[in-house]
Design an enzyme around this catalytic site. Sequence first.
Site, PDB file in Angstrom:
ATOM      1  N   HIS A 117      43.152  35.415  33.324  1.00 56.01           N
ATOM      2  CA  HIS A 117      43.872  34.296  32.695  1.00 56.01           C
ATOM      3  C   HIS A 117      44.407  34.692  31.323  1.00 56.01           C
ATOM      4  CE1 HIS A 117      40.976  32.021  35.386  1.00 56.01           C
ATOM      5  NE2 HIS A 117      42.143  31.548  35.777  1.00 56.01           N
ATOM      6  N   GLN A 145      49.518  37.203  40.623  1.00 52.70           N
ATOM      7  CA  GLN A 145      49.855  37.725  41.938  1.00 52.70           C
ATOM      8  C   GLN A 145      48.620  37.885  42.822  1.00 52.70           C
ATOM      9  OE1 GLN A 145      52.174  41.284  41.303  1.00 52.70           O
ATOM     10  NE2 GLN A 145      53.961  40.136  40.589  1.00 52.70           N
ATOM     11  N   LYS A 146      47.414  37.748  42.248  1.00 51.70           N
ATOM     12  CA  LYS A 146      46.217  37.811  43.089  1.00 51.70           C
ATOM     13  C   LYS A 146      46.267  36.728  44.159  1.00 51.70           C
ATOM     14  CE  LYS A 146      42.077  36.213  42.050  1.00 51.70           C
ATOM     15  NZ  LYS A 146      41.591  35.563  43.310  1.00 51.70           N
ATOM     16  N   VAL A 192      44.815  41.434  37.675  1.00 49.30           N
ATOM     17  CA  VAL A 192      43.953  42.138  36.728  1.00 49.30           C
ATOM     18  C   VAL A 192      42.637  42.444  37.431  1.00 49.30           C
ATOM     19  CG1 VAL A 192      42.774  42.023  34.487  1.00 49.30           C
ATOM     20  CG2 VAL A 192      45.041  40.978  34.780  1.00 49.30           C
ATOM     21  N   ARG A 245      35.206  33.045  40.723  1.00 46.65           N
ATOM     22  CA  ARG A 245      34.112  33.018  41.696  1.00 46.65           C
ATOM     23  C   ARG A 245      33.257  34.286  41.670  1.00 46.65           C
ATOM     24  NH1 ARG A 245      38.191  29.950  44.559  1.00 46.65           N
ATOM     25  NH2 ARG A 245      37.363  27.899  45.130  1.00 46.65           N
TER      26      ARG A 245
END
Length: 333
Positions: A34, A149-150, A177, A188
């Site tokens: 983030h 993009q994850k 990242v 998580r």
Amino acid sequence: MTTTLLRTAADLHARARTGRRAVVMTMGALHEGHATLIRTARGIAGPEGEVVVTVFVNPLQFGAGEDLDRYPRTLDADVELAGRSGADVVFAPAVDEVYPGGEPQVRVSAGPMGERLEGSSRPGHFDGMLTVVAKLLHLTRPDVALYGQKDAQQLALIRRMVRDLNFGVEIVGVPTVREEDGLALSSRNRYLSAAERRTALALSRALFAGQDRHAAQEALRARAREVPATRARAEALSALGESRAAADAHAVATAVPGGPAAVRAAARQVLDEAARLQPPLRLDYLALVDPSDFTEIGDDFTGEAVLAVAARVGATRLIDNIPLTFGTLGAAS
């Protein structure tokens, strides 16, 4: 910098605006992934602009048996991290601020793309995600919004919604990242025990195995294209010492560029091995898809693709992906 915490859209709208407003949407429990989004937003907004970070755990995105109540809520730490990373405002509305009449009767439908992969595993998830993104875009009124993009399918659906429904906002995707061991950063991850984390590393290892296989094949194709004769092609490929190519060099030389089937097989081997670990990795899906609609690509595919994986380790469900480019000399975009 001083970061302002706001709870209502009215307070956010009352702020004077001079430059561009860049928004980063989160469900809180902020981490370095983030922070990278926020720093990128700061660069886009510039010194005269404004960066707004939203923190809202959206109940519409959680299905039956999922971790809505368990999802971490760390607002004080989130405000601190957001401020360090360059945010001007953290907008953390209550549920009744976002959904003042209760659960909305009218929602955004994700359509067929929202029923694939994550949508198949989590029915209704993407309808809930797009509904809250649409709401938050209206509530924050940004010029640009940034997403990681994850969550590749989420990003693709947001881009499609913005285009199809004529939202006046620019959407920017920011690369995934990773932690030093390769695990994609996720809120998580904190649920994982030490043993579960070791197993979870198979997700990124599988993706990198697919990527490496793709890169090796592309290098073989490039070398083969330099040699005009079929026999000479086979000899040149064998000389490279690539064991799988040497087994049938002519077939490799004349195969379609990139070999999606071989990429899938390389990734699958790592995941199959992880299924035998303790604790085991329980695969949800491994897919190699066209990012425009998230359908599986064929062996004659050329262009941008996404290799995506989802699995459970213990009680924790994790996702990851990498971009690949087929039919060119590049192995990844």
